[in-house]
Write an enzyme that holds these catalytic residues in place. Structure first.
Site, PDB file in Angstrom:
ATOM      1  N   GLU A   1       4.345  -6.223   1.490  1.00  0.00           N
ATOM      2  CA  GLU A   1       3.922  -6.653   0.156  1.00  0.00           C
ATOM      3  C   GLU A   1       3.732  -5.460  -0.781  1.00  0.00           C
ATOM      4  O   GLU A   1       2.620  -5.171  -1.214  1.00  0.00           O
ATOM      5  CB  GLU A   1       2.598  -7.426   0.258  1.00  0.00           C
ATOM      6  CG  GLU A   1       2.695  -8.687   1.086  1.00  0.00           C
ATOM      7  CD  GLU A   1       1.348  -9.360   1.348  1.00  0.00           C
ATOM      8  OE1 GLU A   1       1.344 -10.527   1.764  1.00  0.00           O
ATOM      9  OE2 GLU A   1       0.295  -8.703   1.156  1.00  0.00           O
ATOM     10  N   PRO A   2       4.806  -4.746  -1.104  1.00  0.00           N
ATOM     11  CA  PRO A   2       4.646  -3.591  -1.988  1.00  0.00           C
ATOM     12  C   PRO A   2       4.413  -4.007  -3.440  1.00  0.00           C
ATOM     13  O   PRO A   2       5.050  -4.946  -3.927  1.00  0.00           O
ATOM     14  CB  PRO A   2       5.991  -2.863  -1.862  1.00  0.00           C
ATOM     15  CG  PRO A   2       6.967  -3.933  -1.475  1.00  0.00           C
ATOM     16  CD  PRO A   2       6.200  -4.958  -0.683  1.00  0.00           C
ATOM     17  N   GLY A   3       3.499  -3.333  -4.103  1.00  0.00           N
ATOM     18  CA  GLY A   3       3.273  -3.589  -5.531  1.00  0.00           C
ATOM     19  C   GLY A   3       3.487  -2.307  -6.308  1.00  0.00           C
ATOM     20  O   GLY A   3       4.507  -2.086  -6.956  1.00  0.00           O
TER      21      GLY A   3
ATOM     22  N   TYR B   1     -11.566   4.438 -10.014  1.00  0.00           N
ATOM     23  CA  TYR B   1     -11.187   5.142  -8.778  1.00  0.00           C
ATOM     24  C   TYR B   1     -11.103   6.652  -8.941  1.00  0.00           C
ATOM     25  O   TYR B   1     -10.630   7.334  -8.029  1.00  0.00           O
ATOM     26  CB  TYR B   1      -9.796   4.673  -8.303  1.00  0.00           C
ATOM     27  CG  TYR B   1      -9.601   3.188  -8.236  1.00  0.00           C
ATOM     28  CD1 TYR B   1     -10.368   2.405  -7.383  1.00  0.00           C
ATOM     29  CD2 TYR B   1      -8.641   2.557  -9.018  1.00  0.00           C
ATOM     30  CE1 TYR B   1     -10.183   1.040  -7.320  1.00  0.00           C
ATOM     31  CE2 TYR B   1      -8.451   1.186  -8.966  1.00  0.00           C
ATOM     32  CZ  TYR B   1      -9.224   0.436  -8.114  1.00  0.00           C
ATOM     33  OH  TYR B   1      -9.037  -0.907  -8.057  1.00  0.00           O
TER      34      TYR B   1
ATOM     35  N   TYR C   1      -1.325  -1.772 -12.014  1.00  0.00           N
ATOM     36  CA  TYR C   1      -2.784  -1.918 -12.123  1.00  0.00           C
ATOM     37  C   TYR C   1      -3.363  -1.344 -13.419  1.00  0.00           C
ATOM     38  O   TYR C   1      -4.504  -0.888 -13.422  1.00  0.00           O
ATOM     39  CB  TYR C   1      -3.481  -1.300 -10.894  1.00  0.00           C
ATOM     40  CG  TYR C   1      -2.995  -1.900  -9.599  1.00  0.00           C
ATOM     41  CD1 TYR C   1      -3.319  -3.211  -9.260  1.00  0.00           C
ATOM     42  CD2 TYR C   1      -2.174  -1.183  -8.743  1.00  0.00           C
ATOM     43  CE1 TYR C   1      -2.851  -3.782  -8.086  1.00  0.00           C
ATOM     44  CE2 TYR C   1      -1.698  -1.746  -7.563  1.00  0.00           C
ATOM     45  CZ  TYR C   1      -2.039  -3.040  -7.239  1.00  0.00           C
ATOM     46  OH  TYR C   1      -1.572  -3.608  -6.083  1.00  0.00           O
TER      47      TYR C   1
ATOM     48  N   GLY D   1       0.777  -1.233   0.000  1.00  0.00           N
ATOM     49  CA  GLY D   1       0.000   0.000   0.000  1.00  0.00           C
ATOM     50  C   GLY D   1       0.808   1.282   0.000  1.00  0.00           C
ATOM     51  O   GLY D   1       0.222   2.359   0.070  1.00  0.00           O
TER      52      GLY D   1
ATOM     53  N   CYS E   1     -16.780   3.296 -26.150  1.00  0.00           N
ATOM     54  CA  CYS E   1     -18.123   3.827 -26.236  1.00  0.00           C
ATOM     55  C   CYS E   1     -18.703   4.102 -24.838  1.00  0.00           C
ATOM     56  O   CYS E   1     -19.678   3.489 -24.417  1.00  0.00           O
ATOM     57  CB  CYS E   1     -18.980   2.822 -26.998  1.00  0.00           C
ATOM     58  SG  CYS E   1     -20.467   3.547 -27.607  1.00  0.00           S
ATOM     59  N   GLU E   2     -18.031   4.980 -24.094  1.00  0.00           N
ATOM     60  CA  GLU E   2     -18.450   5.386 -22.743  1.00  0.00           C
ATOM     61  C   GLU E   2     -18.003   6.823 -22.568  1.00  0.00           C
ATOM     62  O   GLU E   2     -16.827   7.132 -22.822  1.00  0.00           O
ATOM     63  CB  GLU E   2     -17.714   4.577 -21.653  1.00  0.00           C
ATOM     64  CG  GLU E   2     -17.956   3.108 -21.631  1.00  0.00           C
ATOM     65  CD  GLU E   2     -19.280   2.728 -21.023  1.00  0.00           C
ATOM     66  OE1 GLU E   2     -19.783   3.474 -20.168  1.00  0.00           O
ATOM     67  OE2 GLU E   2     -19.819   1.692 -21.433  1.00  0.00           O
TER      68      GLU E   2
ATOM     69  N   ARG F   1      -8.399   2.612 -14.432  1.00  0.00           N
ATOM     70  CA  ARG F   1      -8.312   3.244 -13.096  1.00  0.00           C
ATOM     71  C   ARG F   1      -9.029   4.598 -13.003  1.00  0.00           C
ATOM     72  O   ARG F   1      -9.645   4.899 -11.985  1.00  0.00           O
ATOM     73  CB  ARG F   1      -6.858   3.359 -12.644  1.00  0.00           C
ATOM     74  CG  ARG F   1      -6.201   1.995 -12.383  1.00  0.00           C
ATOM     75  CD  ARG F   1      -4.859   2.117 -11.686  1.00  0.00           C
ATOM     76  NE  ARG F   1      -4.993   2.622 -10.346  1.00  0.00           N
ATOM     77  CZ  ARG F   1      -4.670   3.854  -9.976  1.00  0.00           C
ATOM     78  NH1 ARG F   1      -4.180   4.707 -10.854  1.00  0.00           N
ATOM     79  NH2 ARG F   1      -4.834   4.230  -8.735  1.00  0.00           N
TER      80      ARG F   1
HETATM   81  C1  LIG Z   1      -3.041  -8.320   0.373  1.00  0.00           C
HETATM   82  C2  LIG Z   1      -2.398  -7.295  -0.493  1.00  0.00           C
HETATM   83  N1  LIG Z   1      -1.070  -7.149  -0.427  1.00  0.00           N
HETATM   84  C3  LIG Z   1      -0.442  -6.230  -1.186  1.00  0.00           C
HETATM   85  C4  LIG Z   1      -1.120  -5.417  -2.065  1.00  0.00           C
HETATM   86  C5  LIG Z   1      -0.351  -4.417  -2.884  1.00  0.00           C
HETATM   87  O1  LIG Z   1      -0.723  -3.112  -2.663  1.00  0.00           O
HETATM   88  P1  LIG Z   1       0.062  -1.929  -3.364  1.00  0.00           P
HETATM   89  O2  LIG Z   1       0.194  -2.241  -4.800  1.00  0.00           O
HETATM   90  O3  LIG Z   1      -0.776  -0.716  -3.099  1.00  0.00           O
HETATM   91  O4  LIG Z   1       1.407  -1.848  -2.693  1.00  0.00           O
HETATM   92  C6  LIG Z   1      -2.508  -5.532  -2.141  1.00  0.00           C
HETATM   93  C7  LIG Z   1      -3.261  -4.644  -3.037  1.00  0.00           C
HETATM   94  O5  LIG Z   1      -4.414  -4.397  -2.958  1.00  0.00           O
HETATM   95  C8  LIG Z   1      -3.164  -6.514  -1.340  1.00  0.00           C
HETATM   96  O6  LIG Z   1      -4.497  -6.686  -1.412  1.00  0.00           O
END
Ligand SMILES: Cc1ncc(COP(=O)(O)O)c(C=O)c1O
Length: 479
Positions: free
Chosen positions: A319-321, A369, A426, A277, A396-397, A365
């Site tokens: 868990e960074p994404g 969002y 994402y 997050g 078409c939106e 997105r």
């Molecule tokens: C369980 C969990 N871990 C990690 C992430 C990754 O979040 P982010 O990409 O915001 O770091 C998410 C995203 O929703 C998640 O649901």
């Protein structure tokens, strides 16, 4: 300067339209002498000619630098409080085999959220022990696959899933005749902390689908511990996305550590997973704190909470994404129709709509969002005056907006390439075939070279999925 009255509050007045702001462009983004944008040393005109548009472009240097920076910041911060961290890259943000290998080689682990993501991870060679699997409704088949592969940890999301996992382990053992290794599991909990951009609010109860409430944790962990084939390693929490500082994590840590300590008094609990997050800047409106500051804040709060509870500081997992891949990605589009639309609101106001050859099918997105992005003219420089534009897709939106508001040179026209920044996370993952639109290719750029990560789809790819059409083609071929 046309359209200025329609600029949102957060959008700065335009300065140099050719400027590349490092807050949302990849590390290697530069302009050539003729103004053409280059990423990873490759001109975007060359990329568009070779791979077509829309095109997802991933700057490998940025991905590598971000993964390394986050890994090192948390490693140092946790070491300072006598602990350690496991960094799981959240594959849901952007998953291809090359990205999995990149994370593996940087020493990261991988978080997957489905059987499909698990299959990519395994095919790419991520050691199974370094894979974590979460999800609120994992199927029996997915759990069976995870057990067979030897996935390192499974995040249990409900009481019901404990039984399903135990059944999957038992069935697998019966089939192979081997005594199963103990499956490491975490328990996903909802802390009641909702983190969003600048604020978090605490509520007593949660109304969402993930995890179990703090009040149900003791029962769930007791159940897990009653199964000898399961090894409970700790709690798991993910408080949200686009979190800009450590305030939300602090609140979650306090609540989690109280439960962690209670569970530790029954049997050791070595770890605590704080989820992902960490936020990134998409526009002027976003101001994430540096990752070192967040890491130190998290570590300090953890140490304080552990002291208060009288337990050792647990090893943490994160868990960074988005924070790893977001800024590495740029989407290239070709400009189509440019129109000045009279707003008809009594005042003489005109909004310039710039259409591009993609939109909500490659990046939903903004519709999902209300996400904001920044855009730049990419194929050439321009000395034209700035014009406020809205970049829209070809679907078409009327909500098919790519960039709500930004400045482009007034002379932007059909055939120009536009680049939208910060699309690494994402966008590919959430892409669709809306309006029967083939999904774009993805390329990685580095050291002046481009390599294909994902093939683009074609209309033929889409037609082949239609059983009526594919069947007819087949029958005609047979005849
Ligand atoms: C369980 C969990 N871990 C990690 C992430 C990754 O979040 P982010 O990409 O915001 O770091 C998410 C995203 O929703 C998640 O649901």
């Amino acid at each position: 300067m046309s359209g200025a009255a329609l600029a949102p509050d957060w959008l700065d007045a335009p300065g140099d339209l050719d400027a590349i702001d490092p807050r949302w462009w990849p590390d290697t983004a530069r302009r050539d002498d003729d103004g053409c944008l280059c990423i990873g040393g490759v001109r975007v005109t060359e990329l568009a000619a070779r791979f077509g548009t829309p095109l997802y472009v991933i700057d490998w240097a940025t991905i590598t630098a971000q993964a390394t920076a986050i890994r090192d910041a948390f490693t140092r911060a946790l070491a300072d409080v006598g602990s350690a961290v496991t960094v799981y890259y959240a594959g849901k943000a952007l998953l291809t085999s090359e990205i999995v290998r990149c994370m593996r080689d940087l020493g990261l682990s991988l978080d997957v959220a489905s059987g499909g993501e698990l299959a990519v991870a395994v095919a790419a060679g991520m050691p199974p022990a370094r894979i974590g699997m979460h999800g609120n409704d994992k199927s029996y088949a997915e759990l069976r696959a995870a057990v067979a592969i030897g996935v390192g940890t499974i995040v249990i999301d409900s009481l019901d899933e404990i039984d399903l996992l135990v059944a999957a382990i038992g069935d697998r053992a019966a089939e192979t005749g081997e005594r199963p290794a103990r499956q490491r599991v975490r328990l996903r909990v909802t802390t009641g902390v909702h983190a969003s951009t600048h604020e978090y609010l605490a509520t007593a109860t949660e109304d969402q689908k993930f995890g179990v409430a703090l009040a149900d944790v003791d029962e769930a962990v007791a159940r897990i511990r009653s199964h000898p084939e399961l090894e409970f390693v700790g709690l798991h929490s993910h408080i949200g996305s686009q979190i800009f500082d450590h305030a939300g994590f602090d609140a979650a840590i306090d609540r989690l550590m109280a439960v962690h300590a209670r569970l530790s008094r029954i049997a050791p609990v070595p770890e605590l997973n704080l989820g992902g997050g960490f936020g990134i800047a998409y526009t002027e409106a976003d101001s994430p704190r540096p990752i070192e500051e967040i890491a130190h804040g998290v570590a300090a709060r953890l140490a304080r909470a552990a002291r208060a509870q009288g337990v050792p500081v647990p090893r943490i997992a994160i868990e960074p994404g988005r924070s790893i891949v977001g800024r590495a990605g740029v989407t290239l589009y070709e400009t189509g129709t440019v129109k000045d639309v009279r707003l008809g609101d009594g005042v003489e106001r005109v909004r310039r709509y710039v259409s591009v050859d993609g939109g909500m099918s490659d990046n939903p997105r903004p519709e999902l969002y209300g996400a904001e992005y920044q855009v730049s003219l990419a194929s050439r420089g321009s000395t034209a005056a700035p014009a406020l534009v809205r970049v829209v897709g070809r679907h078409c939106e009327s909500g098919d907006i790519v960039v709500q508001a930004d400045w482009l040179p007034d002379d932007v026209h059909r055939g120009d390439l536009l680049a939208v920044a910060d699309t690494g996370a994402y966008c590919f993952s959430l892409s669709s075939n809306y309006n029967m639109t083939p999904r774009p290719a993805m390329v990685a750029v580095a050291d002046g070279k481009a390599r294909l990560l994902v093939h683009g789809e074609t209309i033929e790819t889409l037609l082949a999925r239609d059983a009526g059409i594919a069947g007819r083609i087949q029958r005609e071929g047979d005849a």
